[in-house]
Write a protein that holds these residues in place. Structure first.
Motif, short mmCIF file in Angstrom:
data_model
loop_
_atom_site.label_atom_id
_atom_site.label_comp_id
_atom_site.label_asym_id
_atom_site.label_seq_id
_atom_site.Cartn_x
_atom_site.Cartn_y
_atom_site.Cartn_z
N LEU C 131 1.84 1.86 0.33
CA LEU C 131 2.12 3.06 -0.50
C LEU C 131 2.83 4.19 0.29
N LEU C 132 2.31 4.31 1.34
CA LEU C 132 2.77 5.30 2.44
C LEU C 132 4.10 5.10 2.84
N ARG C 133 4.38 3.49 3.18
CA ARG C 133 5.77 3.27 3.63
C ARG C 133 6.72 3.41 2.62
N ILE C 134 6.46 3.12 1.27
CA ILE C 134 7.40 3.45 0.15
C ILE C 134 7.65 4.85 0.12
N GLY C 135 6.61 5.57 0.04
CA GLY C 135 6.95 7.10 0.16
C GLY C 135 7.85 7.37 1.20
N VAL C 136 7.60 7.12 2.26
CA VAL C 136 8.26 7.54 3.55
C VAL C 136 9.93 7.24 3.17
N GLN C 137 9.79 5.86 2.85
CA GLN C 137 11.45 5.39 2.50
C GLN C 137 12.00 6.24 1.62
N ASN C 138 11.25 6.50 0.41
CA ASN C 138 11.67 7.14 -0.70
C ASN C 138 11.96 8.69 -0.27
N LEU C 139 11.14 9.23 0.76
CA LEU C 139 11.41 10.38 1.01
C LEU C 139 12.72 10.65 1.78
N ALA C 140 13.29 9.61 2.30
CA ALA C 140 14.60 9.67 3.03
C ALA C 140 15.55 9.61 2.03
N ALA C 141 15.64 9.45 0.91
CA ALA C 141 16.46 9.23 -0.47
C ALA C 141 16.71 10.52 -1.29
N ILE C 142 15.57 11.46 -0.94
CA ILE C 142 15.34 12.59 -1.83
C ILE C 142 16.27 13.62 -1.54
N PRO C 143 17.29 14.27 -2.51
CA PRO C 143 18.16 15.23 -2.12
C PRO C 143 17.68 16.30 -1.39
N SER C 144 18.39 16.84 -0.47
CA SER C 144 17.68 17.93 0.18
C SER C 144 17.47 19.16 -0.55
N ILE C 145 18.22 19.50 -1.69
CA ILE C 145 17.93 20.61 -2.45
C ILE C 145 16.53 20.51 -3.06
#
Lengths: 635, 271, 342
Positions: C131-145
């Motif tokens: 879950l943490l890994r998926i979270g981190v992976q998705n964190l990278a794709a969230i728009p900066s705004i």
């Protein structure tokens, strides 16, 4: 023995620290989502009220019950007008009087600077006592008279105070009229319904037309005035109280108020007093932050006051007091998607083409030189790209659009020709599959080709578009703005193509070479081997790269801010400007009142953006994992 | 005569007539890479048609490079330069104007690692004939069946031709790759350590297959397995540091080598 | 007969010729795309360098008209003049950017390393880790705004508001930490760059052979000793690469800052030589925002292109050099491991 214990403790504590920190980070990530949901939730909750104490001594105020006539500020207006109406925007005063002809309207213009005043008078038939409303529109250019019978008349007010009788028409007969803040619509109170009518202008001529009917359901007993946030309280014959938010099709029934109320009136935008038959009056307050915006209002066409027809509009902040907020998120979504799609159209051919060439045709050593170079663009701050394009390129682009379009269109054709020749050359010296790059030969060719394209574009403009593309488009029903979707998409494409390139190239390069080699050994051409052996394995990876690129485009902010013009429109035209969700957040969030409706809707926008990119990203990751899984089977 | 008849005629030729596949003549072949200027030095070999020739030698001696010269797979490496000549029948393989696509149809190749394409068993075998322009389903059926029978795989896969080739065992995959190579009716079959990633039983089956095929194909096999070379080949070339040390009948090489280096290598003193 | 006559058939030849044609076409098309990509990078870099450089080399382009004394446009850019939108010049913006990214690096480095350590050294690989890994992976794709939105709502309003209630109650209703500022901006950027550091560190940690860890444990070292004496030093170049990339990314981000603390003009710098040295609650100026602001609002289009290009040149050269350093580090790292046969 104390040393081992200390070391053990050290070990234990550090392990604890690592675990706790990681869990906290995990929670923070989850918290991002949850927090947004929490902020957005009140938007969709049914409003409800909390008691704020009873005012026993005020029970006598029950006499208020009954229908009233109000002016736009909610103050009761004497029907026989003797006090003048001031029009601050026009520097005029109007007063009405009963005259021999019926009603005479007298306008008095007072110019403070000159100190003179002039009077004008307009007479019209009618009975002053039968008037249910006298008001002006928001711009104070029309005087509106509504009679109990349902007849209305608009009178145009000129700057010098001259009055001219305008359109008249008829509305349902009614007992009284409520003004809605913003002076663009009014509510006619009949025996048991409320009819909202609005002032609509068509070809410069105003007319009063029905907007919607508020279906009370039960008989009507009392109506409050309309609050600044466009709510009204309706007491029914059965004693229940309904809270209407104008624009919502359904009322919220406030059951907590009991069922023997006789009337309810606003004390402030959120506080109101309810009178009862048997018990003393009580004060209530609407629950904090709960605004009750329906999804229909955010995503479906809405008929706004004063507008010709239902549509999607984003104008969340009142330009003036009582202005109806327009909250459709559709223009923002359309703007975002439109630009991101145009960006993809520009980015995909270059990114995927280059990915195939670098990941498949180029020898590894060359690949290691070229790939990081192309990926360098991904690290450019988009604000710099957008800034320079906006200041330098955009004005030139509009000046010489056809030349540039010609050059851009001719590039792929010409480059294909150039490469075709180059590709023939090495074959003669016994090579296939590896192509040498000769920049010194190519650059002059490129310059030549670009000039040829520009000349071609110039000619095309002369011949097809009668001399000017920018003049031709608007005359054919396509308005052109300098900051338009095409420009945003182009720059967005420039910003996202390294992302797509990098990931797609990786997907192609990771396919074991041995498959393509086997196919080439059977006499297949390199492209056929690619198409038959490499592509089926790499395709999900390439699609995933494109999706991630799209996600990046959707969330980009600075390019939108600087190049899109930021005008919310809901059309798909490539030559008009747009406004994206991200730019809206950057512009409006710092100014939105914390916890207010605008704030919440902006958070809803952020949540939508978040979910959109999250879904795109998750799908892309799943696709990529399929690729990795396939690779494993093959090994 | 159309393509189908040609293919059938070719296989009939091989089966019934006294068809002998052409041999390969290598004269003064040298090859350089930017990283390795002496990859191959002045190689002279006369590989007879219709026999199995083994190329042995320590790793990095250039035996795979030599093999890849025969179908010009080295072309795919950047900066590779040839000199000398290789002829197959009347075709000069190294001539820059030689069409490598056609060459590669005449010289098939099997790699160290089984590399079935990510498609069905049927499509794998039909791949070569298809890119050669054979489209009719009935003809393809026949070509596929013949090739699979020849590669001794037909009985194992005939019920599951539509299955993805990657589900086969490694040994089966390698025989599938051989079937794929012979489906285009080449004259020469190059095998680059074809059994090195297989278990002993699969290796045995590949060796039996090589023995079966050698009547209709000229086979050149690179191997690091001395016993395998001794078992399957008629002639053996020993390569060391890019040069042919000794080339002779296999029996002679393994029982009575004329060079000291060959003997050292065969008896396992280095390599 | 040496050749069984199968290569003379017209259908075979036509298929082959068609394939050759397609191959040539596709090679040409993909090659053209690559060339276009490379040319666009060169063109853009060249564009910034030429435009910015030319403006910097110009003498007294703007200041002469108003009688300000600057010896060159470079000084004008640094110290500002009345002609520019922000009267402070670009120097405070550079200071703001540097302070912000350094603060961000100080926050993100330990967090990123700790999470990477957890993922590689401590976790059992169960569902919380996934879950943490998926979270981190998705964190990278969230728009900066979105980070900016989150930073505003959570850091500024929730945490900042609470801090004000607890420690700065006397100043209320004027907020101290409950308003956008340096601390919240650097925290927001730290969250934004967290995946970069985690991924790079994890990569470095995974590259270290487990024999190294086992060797250390076999000598009687505890896990924490192994991590600090063996694992982290071996992974240091990877970690450094991650932090450099994070800094490069953060230096170019503007969108989230617009919500959490950047301003057009800040009267004082967030750093000073006197205690408390660092004003964490202050608003600050930023080079990227400076470029945005000049583009969006500055009056008079003449000279604007020049100064925007010059400021961009400054920003881009820092970011590009950081990226090149990270790239070289990574290449060296790969070589080292290739040589040692790992």
């Amino acid at each position: 023995m104390s040393v081992p214990r200390q070391r053990f403790l050290q070990d234990f504590l550090f392990a604890g620290l690592v675990r706790v920190t990681s869990v906290l980070i995990g929670l923070l990530i989850l918290g991002m989502f949850i927090q947004m949901v929490l902020i957005v939730r009140p938007l969709f909750e049914q409003p409800s009220a909390v008691a704020r104490g009873s005012s026993a001594g005020l029970a006598t105020h029950q006499t208020e019950s009954g229908l009233q006539v109000l002016d736009d500020t909610g103050v009761q207006l004497a029907v026989t007008v003797s006090t003048p109406i001031t029009l601050p925007k026009r520097n005029l005063q109007l007063s009405l009087a009963s005259g021999p002809e019926g009603i005479s309207i007298i306008s008095e213009s007072s110019s403070a600077t000159v100190g003179t005043s002039s009077r004008r008078r307009l007479a019209m038939p009618g009975d002053l006592d039968a008037l249910s409303l006298v008001t002006t529109d928001e711009a104070e250019q029309q005087l509106l008279l509504i009679f109990n019978s349902g007849a209305y008349r608009l009178i145009k007010i000129y700057a010098d105070g001259r009055l001219q009788s305008g359109v008249s028409g008829s509305l349902p007969p009614h007992r009284s009229v409520l003004s809605v803040p913003g002076r663009q619509s009014w509510i006619l109170v009949t025996e048991d319904t409320l009819e909202q009518v609005h002032l609509r202008f068509a070809q410069g001529r105003g007319e009063l037309v029905p907007l919607r009917t508020l279906a009370i359901g039960q008989g009507l007993r009392h109506v409050s005035q309309v609050s600044p946030s466009r709510r009204l309280l309706v007491t029914t014959r059965s004693g229940s109280t309904q809270l209407w938010q104008l624009g919502r099709p359904e009322p919220a029934t406030l059951d907590m108020l009991g069922s023997d109320s006789t009337s309810a009136n606003w004390l402030s935008p959120v506080r109101f007093r309810v009178h009862y038959e048997s018990v003393p009056a009580r004060d209530y307050e609407l629950r904090d932050g709960v605004t009750g915006v329906s999804a229909a209002r955010l995503f479906l066409p809405v008929q706004h006051e004063g507008y010709q027809e239902p549509g999607y509009y984003w104008q969340p902040v009142a330009a003036s007091d009582g202005f109806e907020a327009k909250l459709s998120l559709v223009p923002l979504l359309i703007g975002t998607l439109k630009a991101a799609l145009v960006g993809l159209v520009f980015a995909i051919p270059v990114a995927v083409g280059a990915a195939v060439f670098v990941g498949y045709y180029l020898p590894s050593r060359r690949r290691e030189q070229i790939k990081p170079f192309i990926e360098l663009i991904a690290s450019f701050p988009t604000v710099v790209v957008a800034g320079l394009v906006g200041l330098w390129l955009a004005p030139r682009l509009t000046d010489s659009l056809p030349e540039i379009l010609g050059a851009v269109l001719i590039i792929p054709l010409a480059m294909m020709a150039v490469f075709g020749i180059l590709h023939r050359l090495p074959r003669a010296s016994g090579r296939i599959g590896s192509v040498k790059i000769r920049p010194l030969v190519l650059l002059p060719a490129l310059v030549l080709v670009l000039s040829a394209g520009a000349v071609f574009g110039h000619w095309a403009e002369q011949w097809i578009f009668q001399g000017s593309l920018l003049m031709w488009l608007p005359t054919h029903g396509i308005p052109v703005q300098q900051l338009n979707s095409l420009l945003v998409g182009f720059v967005l494409g420039f910003a996202i193509f390294p992302v797509i390139f990098s990931l797609a190239e990786e997907a192609i390069y990771e396919v074991p070479a041995i498959g393509a080699t086997g196919s080439i050994a059977l006499g297949a051409t390199p492209w056929r081997s690619f198409q038959d052996v490499v592509l089926p394995v790499a395709a999900p990876g390439i699609v995933s790269a494109v999706m991630l690129g799209f996600g990046r485009g959707v969330g980009e902010t600075m390019i939108f801010l600087l190049l899109s013009g930021n005008a919310p429109g809901s059309d798909w035209s490539l030559f008009s400007g747009l406004r994206s969700l991200s730019a809206t957040l950057a512009i409006e969030l710092p100014e939105a009142a914390v916890g207010g409706q605008h704030f919440q809707i902006l958070f809803l926008g952020a949540l939508l953006l978040f979910i959109l990119t999250f879904v795109i990203n998750t799908c892309a990751q799943l696709l990529r994992q399929r690729v990795i899984g396939k690779g494993r089977v093959r090994r | 005569m159309d393509h189908r008849e040609a293919l059938i005629a070719a296989s009939n030729n091989r089966a019934n007539l006294n068809y002998v596949a052409p041999g390969i003549e290598v004269q003064g072949l040298s090859l350089t890479y930017p990283d390795e200027p002496n990859a191959l030095i002045d190689i002279n070999l006369s590989i007879p048609g219709g026999e199995v020739t083994a190329v042995i030698g320590p790793s990095g001696c250039g035996k795979s490079t030599l093999l890849r010269c025969f179908n010009r797979m080295n072309d795919m490496l950047e900066g590779c330069q040839y000199s000398g000549s290789i002829t197959l029948g009347d075709l000069n393989i190294l001539d820059p104007m030689t069409d490598v696509t056609l060459l590669r149809r005449r010289v098939g190749m099997v790699f160290q690692q089984p590399n079935p394409f990510p498609m069905s068993i049927y499509d794998n075998v039909a791949y070569g004939p298809r890119i050669g322009g054979l489209r009719r389903r009935r003809d393809l059926d026949e070509v596929v069946e013949n090739a699979l029978r020849l590669a001794a795989l037909w009985d194992e896969v005939k019920g599951q031709l539509g299955k993805n080739a990657t589900v086969l065992s490694l040994g089966q995959q390698q025989r599938l790759v051989i079937a794929r190579a012979i489906a285009v009716q080449p004259e020469v079959l190059l095998m680059d350590e074809p059994a090195s990633s297989l278990d002993p039983i699969s290796t045995l089956r590949i060796e039996e297959l090589i023995y079966e095929l050698k009547q209709s194909y000229t086979i050149v096999i690179v191997t690091h397995n001395m016993q395998q070379a001794a078992r399957v080949s008629d002639r053996t070339a020993f390569l060391n540091q890019g040069q042919v040390v000794e080339y002779d009948a296999t029996d002679k090489i393994f029982t009575n080598p004329s060079q000291r280096a060959t003997e050292d290598y065969i008896t396992g003193r280095y390599g | 007969m040496t050749n069984p006559d199968m290569f003379d058939y017209p259908d075979l030849n036509s298929a082959r010729i068609r394939d050759e044609k397609i191959n040539t076409l596709m090679t040409a098309a993909t090659g053209a795309a690559t060339l276009l990509a490379v040319v666009s990078v060169v063109a853009f870099l060249g564009f910034i360098v030429l435009l910015g450089g030319a403006w910097l080399a110009e003498e007294q382009a703007l200041s002469a008209t108003v009688g300000q004394q600057h010896s060159s446009n470079f000084e004008l850019l640094l110290f500002g003049g009345r002609e520019l939108a922000s009267s402070g010049g670009v120097l405070p913006a550079i200071v703001g950017t540097v302070v912000l990214t350094l603060l961000m690096a100080v926050i993100v480095a330990p967090l990123g390393i700790v999470v990477a350590l957890y993922l590689t050294e401590y976790s059992g690989g169960g569902w919380p880790t996934q879950l943490l890994r998926i979270g981190v992976q998705n964190l990278a794709a969230i728009p900066s705004i979105i980070y900016g939105v989150f930073g505003l709502a959570f850091f500024v309003y929730v945490i900042g508001g609470r801090i004000d209630e607890l420690f700065y109650a006397s100043n209320l209703p004027t907020p101290t930490f409950g308003t956008p500022g340096l601390l919240w901006a650097s925290l927001t950027l730290a969250l934004l760059t967290l995946p970069t550091v985690i991924v790079a560190t994890e990569e470095g940690l995974l590259r270290i052979p487990s024999s190294l860890r086992e060797g250390s444990r076999a000598l009687g070292a505890t896990r924490v000793e192994t991590i600090f004496r063996v694992v982290l030093p071996a992974a240091a170049p990877s970690i450094l690469t991650g932090i450099i990339l994070a800094v490069a990314r953060a230096a170019g981000e503007v969108a989230p800052l617009m919500l959490v603390g950047v301003v057009r003009y800040a009267p004082t710098l967030p750093v000073s030589i006197e205690a408390p040295f660092l004003q964490l609650e202050q608003k600050f100026m930023h080079l990227g925002f400076y470029v945005y602001d000049l583009t969006m609002h500055a009056p008079g289009s003449e000279g604007r292109v020049g100064i925007v290009a010059a400021a961009s040149l400054l920003l881009v050269s820092v970011i590009v050099s950081l990226n090149i350093v990270a790239l070289l580090l990574r290449v060296r790292l790969r070589r080292t491991y290739v040589q040692s046969g790992v």
